[in-house]
Design a protein around this motif. Structure first.
Motif, PDB file in Angstrom:
ATOM      1  N   GLY A 224       0.688  -1.254   0.090  1.00 27.17           N
ATOM      2  CA  GLY A 224       0.047   0.104  -0.074  1.00 27.17           C
ATOM      3  C   GLY A 224       0.710   1.188   0.015  1.00 27.17           C
ATOM      4  O   GLY A 224       2.188   1.079   0.005  1.00 27.17           O
ATOM      5  N   VAL A 225       0.037   2.466  -0.114  1.00 25.04           N
ATOM      6  CA  VAL A 225       0.970   3.893  -0.041  1.00 25.04           C
ATOM      7  C   VAL A 225       0.946   4.239   1.406  1.00 25.04           C
ATOM      8  O   VAL A 225       0.188   3.864   2.170  1.00 25.04           O
ATOM      9  CB  VAL A 225       0.262   4.733  -0.926  1.00 25.04           C
ATOM     10  N   PHE A 226       2.017   4.981   1.671  1.00 18.55           N
ATOM     11  CA  PHE A 226       2.115   5.443   2.909  1.00 18.55           C
ATOM     12  C   PHE A 226       1.578   6.782   3.240  1.00 18.55           C
ATOM     13  O   PHE A 226       1.594   7.179   4.249  1.00 18.55           O
ATOM     14  CB  PHE A 226       3.897   5.508   3.375  1.00 18.55           C
ATOM     15  N   LEU A 227       1.548   7.702   2.087  1.00 17.85           N
ATOM     16  CA  LEU A 227       0.909   8.877   2.364  1.00 17.85           C
ATOM     17  C   LEU A 227      -0.389   8.794   2.820  1.00 17.85           C
ATOM     18  O   LEU A 227      -1.305   7.790   2.160  1.00 17.85           O
ATOM     19  CB  LEU A 227       0.809   9.539   0.797  1.00 17.85           C
ATOM     20  N   ASN A 229      -1.618   7.475   5.208  1.00 20.83           N
ATOM     21  CA  ASN A 229      -1.813   6.052   6.063  1.00 20.83           C
ATOM     22  C   ASN A 229      -1.599   6.155   7.355  1.00 20.83           C
ATOM     23  O   ASN A 229      -0.652   6.863   7.915  1.00 20.83           O
ATOM     24  CB  ASN A 229      -1.130   5.113   5.250  1.00 20.83           C
ATOM     25  N   ASP A 230      -2.667   5.900   8.147  1.00 22.28           N
ATOM     26  CA  ASP A 230      -2.566   5.918   9.698  1.00 22.28           C
ATOM     27  C   ASP A 230      -1.579   5.234  10.350  1.00 22.28           C
ATOM     28  O   ASP A 230      -0.998   5.154  11.420  1.00 22.28           O
ATOM     29  CB  ASP A 230      -3.793   5.400  10.294  1.00 22.28           C
ATOM     30  N   GLU A 234       3.355   9.811  12.129  1.00 21.71           N
ATOM     31  CA  GLU A 234       4.372  10.639  12.136  1.00 21.71           C
ATOM     32  C   GLU A 234       5.158  11.211  10.850  1.00 21.71           C
ATOM     33  O   GLU A 234       5.322  12.162  10.863  1.00 21.71           O
ATOM     34  CB  GLU A 234       5.513  10.139  13.032  1.00 21.71           C
ATOM     35  N   LEU A 235       5.158  10.146  10.285  1.00 20.06           N
ATOM     36  CA  LEU A 235       5.774  10.469   8.713  1.00 20.06           C
ATOM     37  C   LEU A 235       4.918  11.416   7.881  1.00 20.06           C
ATOM     38  O   LEU A 235       5.407  12.477   7.538  1.00 20.06           O
ATOM     39  CB  LEU A 235       5.973   9.093   7.875  1.00 20.06           C
ATOM     40  N   ASN A 236       3.578  10.994   7.897  1.00 18.70           N
ATOM     41  CA  ASN A 236       2.636  12.086   7.324  1.00 18.70           C
ATOM     42  C   ASN A 236       2.671  13.484   8.015  1.00 18.70           C
ATOM     43  O   ASN A 236       2.403  14.296   7.256  1.00 18.70           O
ATOM     44  CB  ASN A 236       1.274  11.321   7.261  1.00 18.70           C
ATOM     45  N   GLN A 237       2.586  13.189   9.115  1.00 16.93           N
ATOM     46  CA  GLN A 237       2.642  14.849   9.736  1.00 16.93           C
ATOM     47  C   GLN A 237       3.828  15.603   9.592  1.00 16.93           C
ATOM     48  O   GLN A 237       3.626  16.848   9.459  1.00 16.93           O
ATOM     49  CB  GLN A 237       2.328  14.534  11.344  1.00 16.93           C
ATOM     50  N   LYS A 238       5.005  14.915   9.397  1.00 13.17           N
ATOM     51  CA  LYS A 238       6.210  15.778   9.082  1.00 13.17           C
ATOM     52  C   LYS A 238       6.110  16.106   7.609  1.00 13.17           C
ATOM     53  O   LYS A 238       6.645  17.264   6.999  1.00 13.17           O
ATOM     54  CB  LYS A 238       7.451  14.856   9.358  1.00 13.17           C
ATOM     55  N   ILE A 239       5.796  15.226   6.656  1.00 14.50           N
ATOM     56  CA  ILE A 239       5.474  15.478   5.415  1.00 14.50           C
ATOM     57  C   ILE A 239       4.541  16.526   5.024  1.00 14.50           C
ATOM     58  O   ILE A 239       4.843  17.559   4.278  1.00 14.50           O
ATOM     59  CB  ILE A 239       5.142  14.244   4.611  1.00 14.50           C
ATOM     60  N   ASP A 240       3.476  16.635   5.714  1.00 14.30           N
ATOM     61  CA  ASP A 240       2.269  17.550   5.504  1.00 14.30           C
ATOM     62  C   ASP A 240       2.944  18.833   6.090  1.00 14.30           C
ATOM     63  O   ASP A 240       2.747  19.876   5.539  1.00 14.30           O
ATOM     64  CB  ASP A 240       1.058  17.193   6.286  1.00 14.30           C
ATOM     65  N   GLU A 241       3.659  19.074   6.963  1.00 11.44           N
ATOM     66  CA  GLU A 241       4.338  20.179   7.614  1.00 11.44           C
ATOM     67  C   GLU A 241       5.252  20.894   6.628  1.00 11.44           C
ATOM     68  O   GLU A 241       5.285  21.938   6.365  1.00 11.44           O
ATOM     69  CB  GLU A 241       5.007  19.837   8.953  1.00 11.44           C
TER      70      GLU A 241
END
Length: 305
Positions: A224-227, A229-230, A234-241
Motif C-alpha cells: 500500500g501507499v504510506f501517504l 496512511n494511519d 508521524e511520517l505524514n505529519q512531518k511530510i504535511d508540515e
C-alpha cells in the motif's frame, strides 16, 4: 521540467519518469488525457515492460499517444524484458523476441532504453551480449540497462556486454530505504546495518548508472501507499508540515525527498491519476534542505546511529 543525463548516455531525460504499468486500468479517453497531461508537464519519458498487462499496456499507450514519426521524435521510450510466467529468462532468443514484441505494440522502430527486468539465475552473459549487439546494430535499441540487480550481477554482465549499462531500476521510497540506511548504519548491531544489496547505491554512483526508484509511494512489497496512511502518522505529519511550508502537496514532497539525494535519481511514477502526476512533476522545482530530508527520513522510522 529539470533534466539529467541518463547514466553515461547522450540522453537528457526528465527527472520524473512516467510508469505505464497500470495504463490498462484507464478508458481509451482517460488514457489519452493522462498521456497528454504528462507531455504538458515535460514528462516525456515513459517506462514500459513486456509483461505489463500481458503486453496490453504498451499497445494502449501507443494508441493513447497516437504514435507516429512526429510523436516518436518527442518522447523517450524505455521497456523491460526477462520475466516470463514462472521463471526469468535472459536467453538471447527471448530478449530478441521480447524486444520485437514491444516494438510492434509500441508502434515504433526502436527503444531508447531496454532494461533486463529481474535477475535470471540461469543467465549466460555471453548470450545477453550477443542479443545486445544484434539489437544495437539493427537500430532497435539505443541504450541498455538493468533492473533490480546488485553490483556483482552487473559486474558479471559488464565482463561480456560491450555497451554501457546506463540505468538500474530499484525499489526505493521513504519507507523502503534500506539501500540508504545500510550506508548510514555501517558496522552497527541493528537491522538497518544489514547490507541486502551489495551497496548498490554507492556502486551506481561510482559507475554513473542512473538509479530509477520504482514504487516511490509504496511501503513493503506493494502492500500500500504510506501517504495519508494511519500506519505512518508521524511520517505524514512531518511530510504535511514540510509540504505546507513549500505550498505543495504531500505527493510532491515524497518525490522531492528522492530527488534531493545527490545520486541524481529518476523516480518512476506509477500513478494513473492526473492530479498526482502533476504533483509529482512539481518536485522537479523543490530542493529540500538537509535538515528537512533527515527529518522525513527519521519520521519514517529510519534510525540514525
Amino acid at each position: 521540467m529539470r533534466t539529467i543525463k541518463l547514466g553515461t548516455s547522450a540522453l537528457e531525460v526528465p527527472v520524473v519518469a512516467v510508469g505505464c504499468m497500470r495504463i490498462n486500468s484507464l478508458t481509451k479517453t482517460d488514457a489519452e488525457k493522462f498521456v497528454q497531461a504528462a507531455l504538458e508537464e515535460g514528462a516525456n519519458f515513459f517506462d514500459h515492460a513486456d509483461i505489463y498487462g500481458g503486453g496490453e499496456c504498451e499497445s494502449i499507450f501507443a494508441e493513447a499517444i497516437h504514435m507516429n514519426d512526429d510523436v516518436r521524435e518527442n518522447v523517450i521510450l524505455q521497456s523491460k524484458c526477462g520475466i516470463r510466467k514462472g521463471m526469468f529468462d535472459f536467453s538471447k532468443e527471448h530478449i530478441l523476441e521480447a524486444v520485437d514484441g514491444s516494438l510492434r505494440r509500441l508502434k515504433t522502430d526502436y527503444l531508447d532504453v531496454l532494461l533486463l527486468h529481474r535477475p535470471d539465475a540461469l543467465v549466460e552473459p555471453e548470450e545477453v551480449a550477443e542479443a545486445f549487439d544484434i539489437l544495437e546494430q539493427a537500430g532497435k535499441v539505443r541504450y541498455f540497462g538493468v533492473s533490480n540487480q546488485k553490483p556483482m550481477q552487473i559486474e558479471l554482465l559488464k565482463r561480456y556486454v560491450r555497451q554501457p549499462l546506463v540505468a538500474n531500476q530499484l525499489q526505493l521510497s521513504i519507507t523502503n530505504a534500506t539501500m540508504i540506511s545500510n550506508g548510514i548504519n555501517v558496522n552497527m548491531e541493528n537491522d538497518a546495518a544489514i547490507d541486502r544489496d551489495g551497496s548498490v547505491l554507492d556502486y551506481c554512483r561510482l559507475h554513473d548508472i542512473t538509479v530509477q526508484p520504482w514504487s516511490p509511494f509504496q511501503y513493503g512489497f506493494f502492500e500500500g501507499v504510506f501517504l495519508n496512511n494511519d500506519k505512518f502518522k508521524e511520517l505524514n505529519q512531518k511530510i504535511d508540515e514540510i509540504a505546507a511550508r513549500y505550498g505543495v502537496s504531500n505527493t510532491t514532497i515524497a518525490i522531492a525527498w528522492l530527488l534531493r539525494h545527490p545520486a541524481k535519481m529518476q523516480p518512476i511514477i506509477g500513478t494513473m491519476n492526473i492530479g498526482r502526476l502533476r504533483d509529482s512533476c512539481k518536485a522537479s522545482d523543490i530542493h529540500l534542505t538537509r535538515e528537512e530530508w533527515y527529518e522525513i527520513y527519521r519520521a519514517a522510522g529510519n534510525i540514525l546511529p
